[in-house]
Structures are given as structure tokens and as C-alpha cells.
Design an enzyme around this catalytic site. Sequence first.
Site, PDB file in Angstrom:
ATOM      1  N   VAL A   3       0.864  -1.180   0.000  1.00 56.30           N
ATOM      2  CA  VAL A   3       0.000   0.000   0.000  1.00 56.30           C
ATOM      3  C   VAL A   3       0.902   1.231   0.000  1.00 56.30           C
ATOM      4  O   VAL A   3       1.812   1.339   0.821  1.00 56.30           O
ATOM      5  CB  VAL A   3      -0.918   0.035   1.240  1.00 56.30           C
ATOM      6  CG1 VAL A   3      -1.716   1.320   1.285  1.00 56.30           C
ATOM      7  CG2 VAL A   3      -1.837  -1.174   1.270  1.00 56.30           C
ATOM      8  N   PHE A   4       0.639   2.162  -0.919  1.00 52.44           N
ATOM      9  CA  PHE A   4       1.416   3.401  -1.004  1.00 52.44           C
ATOM     10  C   PHE A   4       0.609   4.546  -0.420  1.00 52.44           C
ATOM     11  O   PHE A   4      -0.540   4.765  -0.783  1.00 52.44           O
ATOM     12  CB  PHE A   4       1.762   3.711  -2.461  1.00 52.44           C
ATOM     13  CG  PHE A   4       2.561   4.970  -2.637  1.00 52.44           C
ATOM     14  CD1 PHE A   4       3.894   5.035  -2.267  1.00 52.44           C
ATOM     15  CD2 PHE A   4       1.976   6.098  -3.192  1.00 52.44           C
ATOM     16  CE1 PHE A   4       4.639   6.195  -2.440  1.00 52.44           C
ATOM     17  CE2 PHE A   4       2.702   7.269  -3.375  1.00 52.44           C
ATOM     18  CZ  PHE A   4       4.039   7.321  -2.999  1.00 52.44           C
ATOM     19  N   GLY A   5       1.243   5.297   0.493  1.00 54.43           N
ATOM     20  CA  GLY A   5       0.622   6.473   1.078  1.00 54.43           C
ATOM     21  C   GLY A   5       1.340   7.734   0.648  1.00 54.43           C
ATOM     22  O   GLY A   5       2.575   7.813   0.720  1.00 54.43           O
ATOM     23  N   GLY A   7      -0.307  10.870   1.502  1.00 53.36           N
ATOM     24  CA  GLY A   7      -0.915  11.894   2.355  1.00 53.36           C
ATOM     25  C   GLY A   7      -0.824  11.467   3.798  1.00 53.36           C
ATOM     26  O   GLY A   7       0.257  11.193   4.313  1.00 53.36           O
ATOM     27  N   SER A   8      -1.979  11.349   4.445  1.00 57.09           N
ATOM     28  CA  SER A   8      -1.978  11.008   5.872  1.00 57.09           C
ATOM     29  C   SER A   8      -1.386   9.629   6.148  1.00 57.09           C
ATOM     30  O   SER A   8      -0.909   9.374   7.255  1.00 57.09           O
ATOM     31  CB  SER A   8      -3.395  11.100   6.449  1.00 57.09           C
ATOM     32  OG  SER A   8      -4.257  10.180   5.806  1.00 57.09           O
ATOM     33  N   GLU A  99     -10.787   5.607   3.486  1.00 56.18           N
ATOM     34  CA  GLU A  99     -10.662   6.388   2.255  1.00 56.18           C
ATOM     35  C   GLU A  99     -11.975   6.422   1.466  1.00 56.18           C
ATOM     36  O   GLU A  99     -11.972   6.507   0.245  1.00 56.18           O
ATOM     37  CB  GLU A  99      -9.531   5.814   1.398  1.00 56.18           C
ATOM     38  CG  GLU A  99      -8.210   5.659   2.116  1.00 56.18           C
ATOM     39  CD  GLU A  99      -7.596   6.962   2.593  1.00 56.18           C
ATOM     40  OE1 GLU A  99      -7.873   8.027   1.994  1.00 56.18           O
ATOM     41  OE2 GLU A  99      -6.854   6.941   3.587  1.00 56.18           O
TER      42      GLU A  99
END
Length: 190
Positions: A3-5, A7-8, A99
Site C-alpha cells: 500500500v502506497f501512502g 498523504g496522511s 478512504e
Amino acid sequence: MWVFGYGSLIWKVDFPYKRKSVGYIQGYIRRFWQASEDHRGTPEAPGRVLTLIPMEQWEIQFKSLDETPGVENGVCWGVVYEIGPEDVEDVKKHLDHREKGGYEALSLQVHLKDPIDGQESVQAMVYFGSTENPMFVGPSKDLAHKIAHSVGPSGKNSDYLLELCKAHRQIAPENDHHLDWLEGLVKVLI
């Protein structure tokens, strides 16, 4: 699953993961152009959160409206998390809920700052709000004001921006013009 984040998820990780790494995606820029009624604002006074804009679409449709100074290079730095097989289902459900405000998941190649097990990139799930989703608001003259004054169930919108800027400076080898520009404007207003 990875999983790529951008932002938060860089600074507010609330799910189990095996390991994490700094990385970037190419061909996208991040912008605070997504309304938030469920985290950093309310239905009556939506805050603003990040989404990704494909660089090609930004060039054609939004560049002339975007007040962000600087030259964009289509690189978006963030953090990629490897989710263990035993946690994939629960993490996916959790992130789908977290999300939910106009976001959808897509799979993108994330280039790693430091290779993992000999790999220089991984395929990762990324949440973004397309420009067609109902929460997409696009560029706005009052963006800094909205971020400075919006509050929602997850807290102040300005805290989201400031925490992200702090975390981004710790991980990314280059500045993000949009984040730096907004941070300066919002600090004057709060």
C-alpha cells in the site's frame, strides 16, 4: 500486498504492516483538491485533503488554474507498506472505510528509495480521488483559508497539512512545491 501512502498514510498509520519503505510514483502530482466531509471537515463546511492528479491531465486541464509556484516534475514521494498475507483482508476493509470519501484504489508502480530484497520497485495499491468523483473540487482561490479553518471528526484540517509537511521533509529528498506553498499560507492564517 503493498500500500502506497502520499498523504496522511505517511504519518498516520493505523493498520498492521510487515515493513515500510520510502518511495515515489511517477506521472502524478498531489493536490489538496478533494473535499472532506468525513475526516477534516463536515458536510456543512468541508475541509480539503489530498488526491493525485495524473501529470498529463494536470498539464492539459489544470495547470493554468493552479496557483502553486514552482515547476512540477511528476514525481510524488511517499511511503509504501508491505501488508502480511494474514492481514490483507482486514487492512483492505479498513482502508476502504478510511478512504471512503470519493476515493478508489488503483495499482501503481512505486520506485523504492532503497531496494528491498533486490527489488527497486513494487506494485502497490494507491487510493486516489479521480476528477470525476463527487468530492473532487479542483483548484480554489480560498484553499489555504479552507485548510486553516476547517475541522472534522479526525481533527483540524491544518493539522493534517502541517503533520504531512513535517513527515514529508523527513522522507523525501526533494521538496513538494504544493505542500511547501500551502504550509506557508496556512501558518499565516492560524
